[in-house]
Design an enzyme around this catalytic site. Sequence first.
Site, PDB file in Angstrom:
ATOM      1  N   LYS A 188      -7.063  14.654  25.443  1.00 34.50           N
ATOM      2  CA  LYS A 188      -5.683  14.421  25.317  1.00 34.50           C
ATOM      3  C   LYS A 188      -5.169  13.978  26.547  1.00 34.50           C
ATOM      4  CE  LYS A 188      -5.279  14.912  20.809  1.00 34.50           C
ATOM      5  NZ  LYS A 188      -4.777  13.651  20.006  1.00 34.50           N
ATOM      6  N   GLU A 229      -6.030   5.860  23.254  1.00 35.72           N
ATOM      7  CA  GLU A 229      -5.457   5.840  21.800  1.00 35.72           C
ATOM      8  C   GLU A 229      -3.879   6.098  22.131  1.00 35.72           C
ATOM      9  OE1 GLU A 229      -7.424   8.575  19.679  1.00 35.72           O
ATOM     10  OE2 GLU A 229      -5.775   8.860  18.054  1.00 35.72           O
ATOM     11  N   GLY A 284      -9.127  12.754  13.197  1.00 37.97           N
ATOM     12  CA  GLY A 284      -8.882  14.090  12.501  1.00 37.97           C
ATOM     13  C   GLY A 284      -7.732  14.660  12.661  1.00 37.97           C
ATOM     14  N   ASP A 292      -3.230   4.733  16.715  1.00 36.85           N
ATOM     15  CA  ASP A 292      -3.283   5.877  15.663  1.00 36.85           C
ATOM     16  C   ASP A 292      -1.913   5.541  14.826  1.00 36.85           C
ATOM     17  OD1 ASP A 292      -3.178   8.446  14.244  1.00 36.85           O
ATOM     18  OD2 ASP A 292      -3.903   9.473  16.112  1.00 36.85           O
ATOM     19  N   LYS A 321     -12.979  12.798  23.542  1.00 40.67           N
ATOM     20  CA  LYS A 321     -11.957  12.178  23.699  1.00 40.67           C
ATOM     21  C   LYS A 321     -11.010  13.237  24.513  1.00 40.67           C
ATOM     22  CE  LYS A 321      -8.351  11.940  20.210  1.00 40.67           C
ATOM     23  NZ  LYS A 321      -7.836  11.460  18.729  1.00 40.67           N
ATOM     24  N   SER A 323     -12.433  15.719  19.873  1.00 38.57           N
ATOM     25  CA  SER A 323     -11.244  15.768  20.401  1.00 38.57           C
ATOM     26  C   SER A 323     -10.768  17.007  21.191  1.00 38.57           C
ATOM     27  CB  SER A 323     -10.129  15.291  19.471  1.00 38.57           C
ATOM     28  OG  SER A 323      -8.955  15.188  20.152  1.00 38.57           O
ATOM     29  N   ASP A 355      -6.502  10.093  24.613  1.00 38.24           N
ATOM     30  CA  ASP A 355      -5.404   9.777  23.738  1.00 38.24           C
ATOM     31  C   ASP A 355      -4.009  10.494  23.945  1.00 38.24           C
ATOM     32  OD1 ASP A 355      -3.686   9.704  21.547  1.00 38.24           O
ATOM     33  OD2 ASP A 355      -5.229  11.131  20.023  1.00 38.24           O
ATOM     34  N   LYS A 357      -6.896   7.295   9.689  1.00 37.43           N
ATOM     35  CA  LYS A 357      -6.995   8.814   8.980  1.00 37.43           C
ATOM     36  C   LYS A 357      -6.508   8.652   7.575  1.00 37.43           C
ATOM     37  CE  LYS A 357      -5.679  11.153  13.510  1.00 37.43           C
ATOM     38  NZ  LYS A 357      -4.470  11.499  14.276  1.00 37.43           N
TER      39      LYS A 357
HETATM   40  O1  OSB Z   1      -3.756  12.142  17.697  1.00 36.26           O
HETATM   41  O2  OSB Z   1      -5.847  12.210  16.823  1.00 36.26           O
HETATM   42  C1  OSB Z   1      -4.810  12.840  17.015  1.00 36.26           C
HETATM   43  C2  OSB Z   1      -5.043  16.589  16.057  1.00 36.26           C
HETATM   44  C3  OSB Z   1      -3.782  16.727  15.372  1.00 36.26           C
HETATM   45  C4  OSB Z   1      -2.868  15.532  15.347  1.00 36.26           C
HETATM   46  C5  OSB Z   1      -3.031  14.234  15.990  1.00 36.26           C
HETATM   47  C6  OSB Z   1      -4.390  14.232  16.603  1.00 36.26           C
HETATM   48  C7  OSB Z   1      -5.372  15.542  16.522  1.00 36.26           C
HETATM   49  C8  OSB Z   1      -6.572  15.025  17.198  1.00 36.26           C
HETATM   50  C9  OSB Z   1      -7.498  16.148  16.671  1.00 36.26           C
HETATM   51  O3  OSB Z   1      -6.825  14.334  18.193  1.00 36.26           O
HETATM   52  C10 OSB Z   1      -8.764  15.716  16.026  1.00 36.26           C
HETATM   53  C11 OSB Z   1      -9.466  16.965  15.423  1.00 36.26           C
HETATM   54  O4  OSB Z   1     -10.364  17.487  16.007  1.00 36.26           O
HETATM   55  O5  OSB Z   1      -9.110  17.199  14.200  1.00 36.26           O
HETATM   56 MG    MG Z   2      -4.512  10.078  18.070  1.00 38.54          MG
END
Ligand code: OSB
Ligand code: MG
Length: 369
Positions: free
Chosen positions: A164, A214, A291, A239, A162, A136, A189, A263
Amino acid sequence: MIIASIELREIRLPLIHFFETSFGRTTERRIILARVIDSEGADGWGECTAGEGPFYSEEWTETAWATLENFLAPMVVGQEIENAGAAYDLMKRVRGHRMAKAAIETACWDLEAKRARVPLWQHLGGVQKEIPSGVSIGIQDSPESLLEKVDKELRAGYQRIKIKIKPGWDLDIVRRVRARFPDIRLMCDANSAYTLSDVPLFKALDEFNLMMIEQPLAYTDMFDHAELQKQIKTPICLDESVRTPEDAKHAIELGACRIINVKLGRMGGHAQAKRVESIARERNIPVWCGGMLESGVGRAHNIAMATLAGFTLPGDVSASARYWKEDIIEPVVKVTSQGTIIAPEKPGIGFQINRARIDRLTVRSEQVK
Ligand code: OSB
Ligand code: MG
């Protein structure tokens, strides 16, 4: 097993590189660790994945600490539990606070697997010895630095990327990444940054062959996600909106998503996450492991969960070195050149806890007896 005491501690862990989403930027993690000790002196470790502010969800480090210390740990300490999954039920009287609950619940699973002398992933019923790994990548200061990061992760072997997105960092960014990397497995995402008035944007994104989008819409709103899914071809992955097994059922039945990000923290631990996985699997909905910028303890639990049969897509669980100069487990989590993580063979979470390093990072601790 009888839970004799629970040790809570907060550690501070600076990220190698800031992580930015549509709800904000993180530079240093404040992580609560739970150590559960049974009446025979055996222990297990869990991590609370609450963030530094109430932005991804209502929970954050302070609410999790207060809830753990005042309510959750006292509900579990002194109790005899038949199995680790029963720890969740002991804490049922507390509504919500699932990330706080997961810290204790997952620690009980580590403890139970260690007592049984089996790796946690096998104890959970996992079937995949090697799990596919993706990354991510947060919002960057410039599109060029994002492209550079994508390139670096692909060269490291990661199986999917992925990125953001948020208003102002979306269509154009996806277009540029896709133009440079035409064939990669790519997704984005939004962390709830959009509304149904943005349908034209999502229709435009349909053109880029994304694996999924996402959490585009509000974190509580399944109905609007179902409406959006009817209007676009790209699968929606939920999510934030899926917090319980019931949510998963409702989302699937409503057509609000075609994929679910699972998660451990958001669900309240392994028992609840397993229920979500099985509900999704029965309905042919693929899931993958999300994550929360976890330290090694949470990362190890994620690896174990991701070995369950329903986890058929690459997740956000990647190498420790992407986050930390020094992790709190040994060995640290590594990714193969094929972009996979191999589940450990040692009992429990399967990694050694670096107690000396944790002690150095601890800013407060509490023992609940
Ligand atoms: O939306 O998946 C998410 C990290 C913190 C809060 C929300 C998200 C995330 C990530 C990071 O996308 C995932 C990672 O590398 O741990
Ligand atoms: Mg997410």
